[in-house]
Motif scaffolding. Sequence first.
Motif, mmCIF file in Angstrom:
data_model
loop_
_atom_site.group_PDB
_atom_site.id
_atom_site.type_symbol
_atom_site.label_atom_id
_atom_site.label_comp_id
_atom_site.label_asym_id
_atom_site.label_seq_id
_atom_site.Cartn_x
_atom_site.Cartn_y
_atom_site.Cartn_z
ATOM 1 N N LYS A 1 0.818 -1.218 0.000
ATOM 2 C CA LYS A 1 0.000 0.000 0.000
ATOM 3 C C LYS A 1 0.850 1.266 0.000
ATOM 4 O O LYS A 1 0.300 2.372 -0.050
ATOM 5 N N HIS A 2 2.162 1.121 0.086
ATOM 6 C CA HIS A 2 3.065 2.273 0.102
ATOM 7 C C HIS A 2 4.155 2.090 -0.959
ATOM 8 O O HIS A 2 5.311 1.804 -0.636
ATOM 9 N N PRO A 3 3.798 2.229 -2.226
ATOM 10 C CA PRO A 3 4.791 2.054 -3.294
ATOM 11 C C PRO A 3 5.880 3.124 -3.230
ATOM 12 O O PRO A 3 5.632 4.251 -2.808
ATOM 13 N N ILE A 4 7.059 2.741 -3.635
ATOM 14 C CA ILE A 4 8.218 3.638 -3.638
ATOM 15 C C ILE A 4 8.422 4.226 -5.032
ATOM 16 O O ILE A 4 8.379 3.507 -6.036
ATOM 17 N N ASP A 5 8.641 5.523 -5.099
ATOM 18 C CA ASP A 5 8.946 6.209 -6.357
ATOM 19 C C ASP A 5 10.462 6.230 -6.526
ATOM 20 O O ASP A 5 11.165 7.001 -5.878
#
Length: 331
Positions: free
Chosen positions: A253-257
């Motif tokens: 739920k917390h994708p990394i850019d």
Amino acid sequence: MFIIAEIGQAHDGSLGILHSYIDALATTGVDAIKFQTHIALAESSIHEPFRVKFSFEDNTRLDYWKRMEFTLPQWKEIKAHCDEVGLEFMSSPFSNAAVDLLEEVGVKRYKVGSGEVNNFLLLERIAQTRKPIIISSGMSSFEELDQTVAFLKDRKVDYNILQCTTAYPTSATQYGLNVIPELKERYGVKVGFSDHSAKVATCIAATALGAEILEFHAVFDRRLFGPDAKSSLEIDEITSLVKAVTDISTALKHPIDKNNNGQFADLKGIFEKSLAVNRDLKAGHQLSFEDLEAKKPSNMGIKAAKYTEIVGRKLARDLDQWDFLNEDDLQ
């Protein structure tokens, strides 16, 4: 993530053991406990064979189902215990009579086992309750699932589907983890994984592939009597599994850019390196690759990434071994 621990028949017909499972699973972090509601004469007959001949006290499969039955007051006590410890009470019905019983007990949703996915008589009775359904797809082809989904949609029933392989225990070649994203794409609903592998890793992998509902059998010890014991997780394993899949679910739920690494600016300054010379060198020396080393931190000279721009240039002054190399050191 919704995590279901199935007791199934691990209680072996004993209310005392069943209530012990509720207390034990309440410590693991699961969301729900699932049972199976059997009314032997409504769902089976003397002609049903044993899937696995595990029983030393039941002459027939029908005898076993009779021994697994509980009365309505007993089921109400079971649900009350689940409510007391903060776990959702769930049970899979295997007959319309079992649905009627569970309606009196009070269930929030229904779980339909793999063998009942195309039992449209049972699905019709569940649909009449207007409650959501979770379907295990263990023995169903996509063609069969399409028919079931169409049946449920026609009756405006909310449903979810679990990838499942009806093998006890399931081997690694049978998990079918690839089906999880296929189910999600095909039906556009929340999907999950019903596991019989007796391994923690399987549900962890399923979570990483997009499963949002997990179901697995629970047992105190895999050496215990019963048809599902060898394909179950033990209590301590369940505790570890819940923590692992909760962490993975949070991560998803917390994708990394990866185009934005600004948060690492301070760490980059510590871990990245600056160019230095690896020997004493005199002014006028023409630098070669062999003269160079890279040392921490990154703010002491020319960055190591730019070494190709330095090779071939001459020194403007003498440098000692391990001195950092700066632009004003060069001609």
